[in-house]
Every structure is written in structure tokens, then in C-alpha cells.
Design a protein around this motif. Structure first.
Motif, PDB file in Angstrom:
ATOM      1  N   ASP A 211      -3.093  13.248   7.443  1.00 36.01           N
ATOM      2  CA  ASP A 211      -3.537  11.823   7.844  1.00 36.01           C
ATOM      3  C   ASP A 211      -4.377  11.471   8.917  1.00 36.01           C
ATOM      4  O   ASP A 211      -5.444  10.742   9.141  1.00 36.01           O
ATOM      5  N   ASP A 212      -4.110  12.433  10.152  1.00 38.60           N
ATOM      6  CA  ASP A 212      -4.829  12.228  11.549  1.00 38.60           C
ATOM      7  C   ASP A 212      -6.279  12.646  11.027  1.00 38.60           C
ATOM      8  O   ASP A 212      -7.267  11.860  11.366  1.00 38.60           O
TER       9      ASP A 212
ATOM     10  N   TRP B  78      -3.932  -2.729  15.472  1.00 36.86           N
ATOM     11  CA  TRP B  78      -4.719  -1.484  15.487  1.00 36.86           C
ATOM     12  C   TRP B  78      -4.710  -0.965  16.889  1.00 36.86           C
ATOM     13  O   TRP B  78      -5.669  -0.096  17.281  1.00 36.86           O
TER      14      TRP B  78
ATOM     15  N   LYS C 145       2.132   4.713  11.909  1.00 38.48           N
ATOM     16  CA  LYS C 145       1.110   5.160  12.880  1.00 38.48           C
ATOM     17  C   LYS C 145       1.630   4.892  14.265  1.00 38.48           C
ATOM     18  O   LYS C 145       1.943   3.938  14.649  1.00 38.48           O
TER      19      LYS C 145
ATOM     20  N   GLY D  58       2.903   1.975   5.822  1.00 38.43           N
ATOM     21  CA  GLY D  58       3.313   1.782   4.424  1.00 38.43           C
ATOM     22  C   GLY D  58       4.651   2.188   4.054  1.00 38.43           C
ATOM     23  O   GLY D  58       5.393   2.891   4.968  1.00 38.43           O
ATOM     24  N   LEU D  59       5.371   1.914   3.232  1.00 38.24           N
ATOM     25  CA  LEU D  59       6.644   1.855   2.828  1.00 38.24           C
ATOM     26  C   LEU D  59       6.851   2.153   1.366  1.00 38.24           C
ATOM     27  O   LEU D  59       5.977   1.689   0.630  1.00 38.24           O
ATOM     28  N   ASP D  60       7.868   2.498   0.989  1.00 36.11           N
ATOM     29  CA  ASP D  60       8.353   2.944  -0.670  1.00 36.11           C
ATOM     30  C   ASP D  60       9.233   1.865  -0.678  1.00 36.11           C
ATOM     31  O   ASP D  60      10.686   2.303  -0.577  1.00 36.11           O
TER      32      ASP D  60
ATOM     33  N   HIS E 224      10.810   7.054   2.260  1.00 32.89           N
ATOM     34  CA  HIS E 224       9.465   7.637   2.866  1.00 32.89           C
ATOM     35  C   HIS E 224       9.214   6.413   3.696  1.00 32.89           C
ATOM     36  O   HIS E 224       8.969   5.274   3.159  1.00 32.89           O
TER      37      HIS E 224
ATOM     38  N   ASN F 103       8.954 -12.199   3.753  1.00 27.27           N
ATOM     39  CA  ASN F 103       9.846 -10.947   3.287  1.00 27.27           C
ATOM     40  C   ASN F 103       9.371  -9.837   4.394  1.00 27.27           C
ATOM     41  O   ASN F 103       8.195  -9.458   4.564  1.00 27.27           O
TER      42      ASN F 103
ATOM     43  N   ASP G  50      11.777   0.903  -3.011  1.00 24.54           N
ATOM     44  CA  ASP G  50      12.524   1.126  -3.840  1.00 24.54           C
ATOM     45  C   ASP G  50      13.557   2.326  -3.269  1.00 24.54           C
ATOM     46  O   ASP G  50      14.881   1.991  -3.227  1.00 24.54           O
TER      47      ASP G  50
ATOM     48  N   ALA H  32       0.765  -1.242  -0.057  1.00 26.22           N
ATOM     49  CA  ALA H  32       0.142   0.140   0.088  1.00 26.22           C
ATOM     50  C   ALA H  32       0.886   1.216  -0.045  1.00 26.22           C
ATOM     51  O   ALA H  32       1.714   1.396   0.703  1.00 26.22           O
TER      52      ALA H  32
ATOM     53  N   THR I 266      -1.577   9.173  15.965  1.00 28.79           N
ATOM     54  CA  THR I 266      -1.482  10.064  14.820  1.00 28.79           C
ATOM     55  C   THR I 266      -0.581   9.280  13.722  1.00 28.79           C
ATOM     56  O   THR I 266       0.011   8.195  13.806  1.00 28.79           O
ATOM     57  N   GLN I 267      -0.734   9.707  12.554  1.00 33.23           N
ATOM     58  CA  GLN I 267      -0.029   9.071  11.351  1.00 33.23           C
ATOM     59  C   GLN I 267       0.738  10.257  10.672  1.00 33.23           C
ATOM     60  O   GLN I 267       0.211  11.335  10.336  1.00 33.23           O
ATOM     61  N   ALA I 268       1.927   9.742  10.138  1.00 35.04           N
ATOM     62  CA  ALA I 268       2.733  10.572   9.395  1.00 35.04           C
ATOM     63  C   ALA I 268       3.563   9.934   8.638  1.00 35.04           C
ATOM     64  O   ALA I 268       3.982   8.608   8.788  1.00 35.04           O
ATOM     65  N   THR I 269       3.721  10.381   7.389  1.00 40.67           N
ATOM     66  CA  THR I 269       4.953   9.977   6.479  1.00 40.67           C
ATOM     67  C   THR I 269       6.148  10.519   6.566  1.00 40.67           C
ATOM     68  O   THR I 269       6.168  11.975   6.471  1.00 40.67           O
TER      69      THR I 269
ATOM     70  N   VAL J  65      -7.642   1.075   9.725  1.00 42.96           N
ATOM     71  CA  VAL J  65      -6.701   0.168   9.930  1.00 42.96           C
ATOM     72  C   VAL J  65      -6.591  -0.992   8.869  1.00 42.96           C
ATOM     73  O   VAL J  65      -5.591  -1.883   8.850  1.00 42.96           O
TER      74      VAL J  65
ATOM     75  N   THR K  61       5.691   5.356   6.145  1.00 44.77           N
ATOM     76  CA  THR K  61       4.252   5.877   6.692  1.00 44.77           C
ATOM     77  C   THR K  61       4.149   5.323   8.317  1.00 44.77           C
ATOM     78  O   THR K  61       4.070   4.018   8.184  1.00 44.77           O
TER      79      THR K  61
ATOM     80  N   TYR L  74       5.537 -10.079   5.285  1.00 53.25           N
ATOM     81  CA  TYR L  74       4.654 -10.609   4.143  1.00 53.25           C
ATOM     82  C   TYR L  74       4.967 -12.049   3.984  1.00 53.25           C
ATOM     83  O   TYR L  74       6.276 -12.499   3.575  1.00 53.25           O
TER      84      TYR L  74
END
Lengths: 160, 193, 683
Positions: free
Chosen positions: A34-35, C254, C637, C625-627, C633, C574, C629, A22, C542-545, A56, C635, C598
Motif C-alpha cells: 500500500d505504501d 490526511w 493508515k 477501510g473495513l469489511d 480485516h 453509523n 461483515d 471502500a 504507512t498503510q496496512a490491512t 487520501v 485497513t 457515516y
């Protein structure tokens, strides 16, 4: 500097688009955080997964739905409008509790009604038990040793 | 045994087996039977699969992305191919191009193609349609009413409705080739003659 | 070969249990004790047979025999051996056999007791338990067979069957699909077994109650016999629920421990009835009251166990926990229908035979308060039951699927829970038969006054939320009252026997394990209440990238994203593993490793949070989440969960209390030496 950020943002966007995982939220660019998205997503449920709140849920589909919430926030929609939109699009099951209309109002009405009925029944039962008071022990026990009366009581209770 | 118990309890006025309250008994039976009925019906419902060939398709309305409303009732007399898809559904992509080709092949013979977008987001859905060049009418499954009426299990699924408004053919999963789609449509057409 | 042995063991057990039920019933009706004995031996035979069957499955699982359908669906080469064994209960087929094995163990153990005084109960006990066992085994023999092989049929379909279908060839997959990654966790070792132990153990008191009803017994002997069993069942159920919460918190990612998911509630319902029973049975023993009610409760508890099992396994409800839809649904429905109808008919028919002595002297006597306790537990049960069944009902009537989620349950059960907490504070101060609001008030005012310090201190400590204030105050009051009871009892012993305080305390608890074990349980509940209020009212997230080196702030915590590594492990995963540094009030306090695993075989990912746990709070980080490559960056939570660890600590205290309460009391009914009656009654 801003142009560089935008350029990086777009490049990042292309890279992210092809990921199996994702993709992360967009880089901070002044849009809803995002919050704020999660605050609304938390009150919604994933339309396809079983009973997982939208904030979630890790699937790609849920990512898209959270992005939709973000879009609508950018358009200036408020909580209720967004929730109504989701309910229209995907059915009432995405809401955490059903709207109190029609048959579904029953889910909210019944518990308090049952509670009151239950309390009433309890009251009646307890009242009838208080009526059957025991014949006061003293009448019989006067001619007995109080210890023997207690003994009888213990024996009766022992019953073994 | 009972008598022994009685004699040692002279001191206490016993309530000899309370008579059971009639209304209580009735209420409890109603509740239990009602519960079993709900569970039974719920079970039956969950065990049903999708609607099967020969069933009458309920009247539904599909609102396309362009805003046009298509009423299934209006389509009586024509063969209707209803395809359920979603932009997040990888197997759907396998059949997308073939479906459009089949549409082009049969549209002049009065076969209607409808795409129902299952639980999707509009932006991604439109992108999907553009990507595969789909021109027949597509619309979101608002409130999942259409998929619930067909009792779909997942995507992609295709239902072919005959001119009499009854289901004529079903395909669960993606079509493997254009021929497969053509064969199914031809079979349905042959049955109508 | 092994599979065949296992399958035939199941078939034989099925036949044996049916025979046992029949022989026992026949022997009872025709007054032929030899048939009852025969039935009893049949019952004792079921456990060794099921052990053979279970051992067979475990062997097949551990050695990777993927030609067996069940083995292929829950194990794979990459799983460690211990997980392969616990996969026994990771799928429908295996868990049914496990369930049956536990039931056979318990019923055999129960049947090995001395039956001299209860000879007439035995045959019916055997009949009820053996019919239930036969039912569960029939599900595995005819529908969900753990020994079914995989075949490739003539038209290319994969089919699972015991005997070769015509035209099919055996399939020998090199690897299995593997257990759902969420289940690949140490919690898998104890949570399902604990729950099953709890569920299955309730068959015993139910069978005794049914036997007592069938034989028209009016006394409460069956309650005395099954008191230990009910307590044991309840302990395991409680343990299973607490472990489930802990597992959810650890692995589901969660930041929560209870989601009011239908299957969770299905396990909670029998616990609620069981807890109500635990309290009201004390009233029956002390005062002879509530006989009808206790029989109702025990039947209700068992009915809820079966009901919950039906909900989880039939596919009627949608839930994250539910087993896949299967053919056992209709069979289960018949079983549950028969159980309900037979139990209810019997109960109603024998109602008048249950002699009871029901009277109440005071509304504040302990009996009255226990009645209120039951009323509140039944209230929570009714609300939760309604919430679970309503979506089903609504879909039948309106055709629309709906969700009844946490807000419904929290709003309805919150006040009821608070009511129970208040009762926990008052009831220990009440006495049987007597007690008025004056006597309770006199005992209560001192602890109440002390507990008023709590809201005052909190208020000045910036805690203003009314729910939190109320909850903390009442919880504190319960703690004070309960501790006061310990102090009072030990003090009395100290004065009477001259024992020093610690010894007095030890002897006090030792002499009255049920009461003081119960108080320890209440203290555990208080701790859990503190934890629950803390996390429910004051959780922040809170959530942040973040890019490398960037940080995010939550309350007094700051977290920096340091690094990310992606690698494959040798057990088929993985792993994307992030390294983050946590600072509190400016100082570095911890380094955490949230990751995303995974699993290749089941094509599913699991997020494992990185957590910093202290008594005061949890700092809980999830890699969302992640990138892969650029790895620049990622993300995250982040959750801040105040007081959450009090829930687990409270859980431990709870279990300690249950162990104390159930520990075999060598001298069952010791009266204090001061009473002369004891000289005669001590046998």
C-alpha cells in the motif's frame, strides 16, 4: 498453506466487492505494498473531486484509481510512466504541478523573474532615498541646546 | 495645517510629494485591468452550462476500447447519440440496458450510438460493458477532452447530434425508460425532414 | 412570521445603509452637517436591524423550520442545538448575513469614537462602509435569501422563493439535509467567525484611508486612528488561519494542516499584506517614511479580502472549501471591479499629496530591514497569488484544466520564509537610522555562536537533512536573539531602577507592549517553525490491512489491531470504531480509537483519527477501510508526525503575544524617566 491463503483471498475479494464502504487493500500477497501505491498516489490528484490528493480520497472511484496504480506497478511501470498515463487518461489536472511546456511553463518562469524585477525596483528606490540625506543636524543645533533640538524632534513626531 | 507641518521640519529636506512614475502607473493599470479581465472571463466560463441545443459540436476523436478511432467529423449526415457514463456511477446503470435496446432498434436507420467513459478505469469499464451487454462503440474520455468540449456537469448525460453537426437534443441524468430514448430520437429525426 | 420579520429587517437595513451613504456624501459635498449626522444615525441603526435578522435566522435554525430553504440545507433533526446555531455560517445565505452583522457592529463601534479632530473624515467613512454593507445585504435580499421558503411548483420542481410562485404549493419537509459532516466539529464554532472578524475588521482602516484620500489629507492621522483596528483585524485573521489548520489536522484525516488549497490561500493573502503593513506602519510612525506605501498596503489588504471572498463564493475556482456556484458571482465581480478601480484612481490621483520624508541612512538600519521584510512578504504574496490565479488563466488560454499544488508553493515560498526568519533574527538588533553591519555583527555574534551548537548537536543526533539543519539553526538563532532582547531590557531596568528580574521583566513588557508583544509573537513563530520543519521533513506514514491481532510497524512504534465495533448513534450516524494498541520501543503507551462516521442525512462519511499526542510527536491513526461483515480485516493508515504539537503551542504563544501587543496602554507614549523631554511631553 499458500493455497489456503489464496482461497481466503479470493473469498474475501468476493465479499469485499459488494461493500458500500471502500474495500480494503488486498491481503498481503507479495504484490506492491500500500505504501508504494500511496507514494505515487500522493503525487496525483483525484480527477473528479476538488483538489484532494489521490492517496487520501475516500471515494470508490479513487479506490479504483489506486488499484490501477497497483496494476501498473505489478506490470513494472515506474513513477513517471504511471503519472504520464494518468495525465493522458484524465487530463493534466491530476498532476500536482503542470508540466513545464507551452503556456504552462509561465507558472514557473514568472516568480523568479518578478522577484528579480522587484529586487531591482527596491534597489532603485532605496538608492534614491539615500541620496536625499538630511542636512546634518549639527549645523542648526550648534546654536541650540541639544535638549531643545531633541524636544523639537519629539514634538514633531508627536503631532497630537 | 499643512504650513504648520512644514515649519517644524526645517531641519529635514522634505521630499515634496514624489511625482508618480509614469511607467509605474501604466503597469499597475494594465495589471488591474488584466486581472479583472481574467476574473470576468473565468466567471463567465463557470456560469455557462453545458452546450445547448443548436450549438455546433466541436470536432472530436473518440478512441474505443478496441483501439478504433472514431472522428466526429466523419459522422456528419448521421444522427449521433453520445452517452457519457462511468462504471462508478450508479444512476448510469439505470439506463444502460435501455440504451443498448435503443441502439438495436435504430442502428439500421443510420443512427450512431457512442458511449464515452468519463474518468474511469479500463478494467472496471470493460466489466460494466460486459455486464450490461453493450455492443455499440465505447471509449475512454482521454484527458477529459470530450466532456470538456460538451461542458458536462456529471454523469450520466446524453447528447444527440443532428446530421448537420449541431446539437439537437440533450438529456441530463438517466433516461427513465426506453420510450423516452425513442421519443427523443424520433423527434430529432422528424425535425430533419 | 419570524421569517418575514427577518426578511423585512434585511430589506430595511439595505435601504437604511443606502440612505446613510447618500446622506453622508451629500452632507459633505454641500457642507450640511445635519445630513452627515443623519447618515451617522442611519449607520448606527444598521446593527440593531441586522441583529433582528440574525436572531430570526438563528431561531429558525434552532427550531427546525425546514420549510425555509436555508434551514433545510444546513440543519437536520439529528444535529445538536449548538451545531444548529453555528450552521448560521455553514451556508452561503447565512454566512452573508453573519458577515453583514459583524460589519455593522464594527462600523458602529468605530463611529462611536470622538470625531472632533477628524470631522471631515466622518462622512466619507460612513459612505464607504455603508456602500460595502449595502452591497453584502443586497446579495441576501435579492439572490441568496436565507428566509426563502420552499415551494413545490406545478411541474414538480422544488423552488425556493420569498413570495408564492403561481401554481406552487408550500413544502414542509420533515427533516433537513444537515450540515456537511466535516463541519460538524467544535472548530465550526470559532474558525469561520474568527476569519470573518478578521476580514470584516479590515473595512475600517480601508474606509479611513479612503476618507483621508478623498479629503486630500497628507498626514498620517488616519493610521494612528486605525492602528488598533488593524491590529485587531490581524489578530483575528491569524487566529482564524491557525484554527483552520488545527481543524484540518483533526478532522480531514490526511495528517496535514495546510493543503495550499485556493480558498486557504485566499485567506492567507490578506494576512500577508496585513503583516507587512503591521511592520511598515512602525516605520511611518517613527520616521515618517513610507506614507505612500502604507496607503497602498492597506488598500491592498482590503482588496485581497474582497478578492478572497469573491474567489470562495463565486464558483470561479475549484476547491474543497468553495461554496456552491451561485448567482452572486456576477454581482460580486461588479463590486470588486468598482472597488479596485475607484481605490486605484483615488490613490493615483492623490499620490502627490502624500508628503513623505523618505531617506535611509544605512542599509542595516531598522527601516531598511523593515523594507526588506515587506519585500519578502510581498514576494510570498506574489507567488501565492500567481499560483491561485494561474489555473484560471491557463484554462482560458489553453482550454485545459490544471492544478497548481503544494510542490509549487513549497518550493517558492520556502526560501522566502527562511529569509523572513533570518530577518527576525537580525532586525531586533538594529536601530532606527543608524546601524551598520558592524554594529549588528557585534550584537549578533554571541547568539550566533550559541545557535551553532544546534546544528552540531542535531548532526550528531542523526539529523542530516540540510533543510532541517538550516531551518532549525535559524529558528534557534531567532529565539536566542529575541530572548536576549528580553534579558537585555530587563537587565537595564534592573540596573536603573533596582527592580528584581521578574518585576523588571513585567514592567518592561508593560511599558512597551507593542514591541515586546511583537517579540512574543516572534517566539510563537519560532515554535511553529520548529513544528512545521519537524512534520514537513520528517513525517513518515504507512498503510496496512490487518486482521485481528495483527500489527504494523512505523519507526519505533508498533500498532496492533485489537477490535472493531459498528453501531448506530442517536444523532444520525453509523459509526465504525476500531480499537488499536500502540507500543513504543516495546512498551504499551496508548490505546486509540480511530473511527469512520457515516451520516445518514447527508450520506457522507467522516474519518476521525485516533491520535497520541506528545511534545515530541504525534502518532496518528486513520481507519481507511473495513469489511463490515466479517470484521476481521481493516485497513489503517498510520502517520508519525514529529514535533507537530509545537505548531499548536506556538500558535497559543502567538495569540498571547498579540493580546499583549494590543492591550490598552494606559500611558501611551511614556518615555523613560531619564529624558528631560518627557517632563514636558507627558500630558
Amino acid at each position: 498453506m499458500r493455497k489456503l491463503q489464496i482461497a481466503m483471498g479470493i473469498t474475501l475479494g468476493f465479499i469485499l466487492f459488494s461493500q458500500a464502504f471502500a474495500p480494503p487493500a488486498h491481503a498481503q500477497d507479495g504484490g506492491p505494498t500500500d505504501d508504494e501505491v500511496n507514494a505515487i498516489a500522493r503525487e496525483l490528484y483525484c480527477p473528479v473531486c476538488e483538489n484532494i490528493p489521490l492517496d487520501v480520497c475516500p471515494t470508490q472511484a479513487c479506490e479504483q484509481w489506486r488499484a490501477t496504480i497497483r496494476e501498473k506497478l505489478v506490470l513494472g511501470w515506474n513513477d513517471d510512466q504511471i503519472k504520464d498515463y494518468f495525465a493522458d487518461q484524465y487530463g493534466p489536472r491530476v498532476l500536482a504541478t503542470p508540466p513545464a511546456e507551452g503556456f504552462n511553463a509561465l507558472v514557473y518562469i514568472l516568480p523568479p523573474v518578478l522577484f528579480i524585477i522587484g529586487a531591482f525596483i527596491l534597489y532603485r528606490v532605496v538608492r534614491s532615498w539615500r541620496v536625499e540625506k538630511p542636512i546634518p543636524k549639527t549645523e542648526k543645533v550648534e546654536s541650540h541646546d541639544p535638549y531643545i533640538a531633541k524636544l523639537e524632534q519629539e514634538l514633531r513626531r508627536r503631532d497630537e | 495645517m499643512d504650513s504648520i507641518e512644514n515649519s517644524t521640519t526645517d531641519n529635514y529636506k522634505e521630499s515634496p510629494g514624489k511625482a508618480r512614475p509614469k511607467w509605474g502607473v501604466v503597469l499597475v493599470w494594465v495589471f488591474v485591468m488584466g486581472l479583472l479581465a481574467v476574473l470576468g472571463l473565468g466567471l463567465v466560463r463557470s456560469q455557462r452550462g453545458s452546450i445547448s441545443v443548436g450549438d455546433r459540436v466541436p470536432d472530436l476523436i473518440l478512441t474505443t476500447f478496441e483501439g478504433k478511432e472514431i472522428d466526429f467529423a466523419d459522422l456528419h449526415g448521421q444522427i449521433v447519440v453520445v452517452n457519457f457514463w462511468a462504471s462508478w456511477c450508479k444512476p448510469c446503470e439505470q439506463e444502460a440496458v435501455e440504451l443498448e435496446q435503443a441502439y438495436q432498434m435504430y442502428k439500421d436507420q443510420g443512427v450512431v450510438f457512442l458511449g464515452v467513459d468519463y474518468v474511469d478505469t479500463e478494467t472496471e469499464a470493460r466489466a460494466y460493458l460486459v455486464k450490461f451487454g453493450i455492443t455499440y462503440p465505447n471509449g475512454p474520455d482521454l484527458g477529459t477532452r470530450i466532456s470538456q468540449a460538451f461542458r458536462t456537469i456529471g454523469v450520466p448525460e446524453t447528447y444527440i447530434i443532428g446530421p448537420d453537426g449541431r446539437l439537437a437534443a440533450v438529456r441530463i441524468g438517466p433516461y427513465i425508460s426506453l420510450d423516452e430514448i425513442a421519443n427523443q430520437i424520433e423527434t430529432v429525426m422528424a425535425e430533419q425532414k | 412570521m419570524v421569517a418575514n420579520i427577518g426578511y423585512y429587517a434585511l430589506v430595511i437595513t439595505f435601504l437604511v445603509s443606502i440612505y446613510g451613504a447618500g446622506a453622508a456624501a451629500y452632507g459633505a459635498l454641500k457642507r450640511k452637517p445635519e445630513f452627515v449626522e443623519s447618515g451617522r444615525y442611519a449607520m448606527l441603526l444598521t446593527w440593531p436591524l441586522l441583529t433582528v435578522a440574525s436572531a430570526a435566522i438563528i431561531w429558525l435554525l434552532a427550531t427546525g423550520h425546514y420549510e425555509i430553504g436555508f434551514v433545510a440545507s444546513v440543519t437536520s433533526n439529528s444535529m445538536p442545538t449548538y451545531l444548529k446555531v453555528t450552521a448560521l455560517w455553514g451556508g452561503q445565505e447565512g454566512s452573508l448575513v453573519f458577515w453583514a452583522w459583524l460589519m455593522a457592529a464594527f462600523t458602529s463601534a468605530a463611529s462611536l469614537r470622538k470625531w472632533d479632530r477628524d470631522r471631515e473624515l466622518l462622512p466619507w467613512f460612513i459612505m464607504v462602509t455603508m456602500i460595502t454593507l449595502a452591497f453584502f445585504i443586497s446579495l441576501t435580499v435579492f439572490f441568496e435569501n436565507p428566509f426563502a421558503r420552499l415551494w413545490l411548483s406545478a411541474d414538480g420542481q422544488q423552488v425556493a422563493a420569498m413570495l408564492q410562485p403561481t401554481g406552487a404549493v408550500p413544502l414542509n419537509p420533515p427533516d433537513g439535509r444537515g450540515l456537511n459532516p466535516l463541519l460538524r466539529h467544535p472548530g465550526m464554532i470559532i474558525h469561520p467567525p474568527a476569519l470573518y472578524l478578521g476580514f470584516v475588521a479590515y473595512v475600517i482602516p480601508y474606509a479611513f484611508a479612503m476618507a483621508a484620500l478623498i479629503t486630500r489629507r497628507s498626514d498620517d492621522r488616519w493610521i494612528r486612528i486605525t492602528r488598533r483596528w488593524t491590529l485587531v483585524a490581524w489578530i483575528f485573521l491569524s487566529l482564524g488561519l491557525i484554527l483552520g489548520g488545527r481543524w484540518a489536522y483533526d478532522v480531514l484525516g490526511w495528517g496535514g494542516y495546510w493543503g495550499w488549497d485556493p480558498v486557504e490561500i485566499a485567506a492567507l493573502l490578506p494576512w500577508l499584506a496585513g503583516t507587512a503593513f503591521l511592520h511598515s506602519v512602525m516605520v511611518q510612525e517613527k520616521k515618517g517614511m513610507l506614507k505612500h506605501w502604507n496607503v497602498v498596503l492597506i488598500i491592498l489588504t482590503y482588496a485581497l479580502v474582497i478578492f478572497g471572498t469573491f474567489l470562495s463564493r463565486s464558483g470561479v475556482l475549484s476547491s474543497v472549501h468553495a461554496f456552491a456556484k451561485s448567482a452572486i458571482g456576477p454581482m460580486f465581480f461588479i463590486f470588486i471591479g468598482v472597488t479596485f478601480l475607484v481605490s486605484l484612481s483615488l490613490l493615483i490621483n492623490r499620490w502627490e499629496m502624500l508628503k513623505g520624508e523618505n531617506f535611509l541612512n544605512s542599509m542595516f538600519s531598522r527601516e531598511a530591514l523593515f523594507l526588506l521584510n515587506n519585500f519578502l512578504f510581498m514576494g510570498i504574496l506574489a507567488v501565492s497569488f500567481w499560483g491561485v490565479i494561474f489555473p484560471l488563466l491557463s484554462e482560458l488560454i489553453t482550454g485545459q484544466k490544471i492544478t497548481v499544488g503544494p510542490p509549487f508553493y513549497e518550493r517558492a515560498n520556502g526560501p522566502l520564509g527562511l529569509g523572513l526568519l533570518i530577518l527576525m533574527a537580525i532586525a531586533p538588533l538594529s536601530a532606527y537610522a543608524s546601524s551598520s553591519w558592524k554594529t549588528i555583527g557585534r550584537a549578533l555574534w554571541k547568539p550566533a555562536l550559541v545557535s551553532l551548537l544546534v546544528p552540531i548537536t542535531l548532526y550528531f543526533g542523526e539529523i542530516r537533512n540540510p533543510i532541517a539543519l538550516m531551518g532549525y539553526t535559524v529558528a534557534a538563532l531567532v529565539a536566542f536573539v529575541t530572548l536576549y532582547e528580553f534579558w537585555r531590557g530587563a537587565n537595564a531596568r534592573n540596573r536603573r531602577h533596582g527592580e528584581n528580574f521578574p518585576l523588571a521583566l513585567w514592567r518592561l513588557v508593560g511599558r512597551n507592549r507593542r514591541r515586546y508583544g511583537g517579540y512574543v509573537i516572534h517566539l510563537g513563530v519560532v515554535l511553529m517553525a520548529f513544528g512545521i520543519i519537524g512534520i514537513e521533513v520528517y513525517q513518515t506514514e504507512t498503510q496496512a490491512t490487518l486482521s485481528r491481532g495483527e500489527q504494523v510497524t512505523l519507526g519505533s512504534y508498533v500498532m496492533t489491531y485489537d477490535d472493531l465495533s459498528i453501531f448506530d448513534t442517536n444523532d444520525g450516524r453509523n459509526v465504525a470504531r476500531a480499537v488499536v494498541s500502540v507500543y513504543k520501543d516495546g512498551k504499551l503507551v496508548d490505546e486509540l480509537y480511530p473511527r469512520k462516521d457515516y451520516y445518514f442525512d447527508s450520506q457522507q462519511a467522516v474519518t476521525i483519527p485516533g491520535t497520541r499526542s506528545t511534545l515530541e510527536d504525534d502518532f496518528y491513526v486513520i481507519l481507511v477501510g473495513l469489511d463490515p461483515d466479517s470484521r476481521s480485516h481493516a485497513t489503517f493508515k498510520v502517520y508519525h508526525n514529529p514535533l507537530v504539537n509545537l505548531i499548536w503551542i506556538g500558535g497559543v504563544v502567538f495569540i498571547i503575544g498579540t493580546v499583549v501587543a494590543v492591550w490598552v496602554n494606559s500611558d501611551r507614549r511614556r518615555w523613560s524617566k531619564a529624558s528631560p523631554a518627557s517632563a514636558i511631553t507627558q500630558a
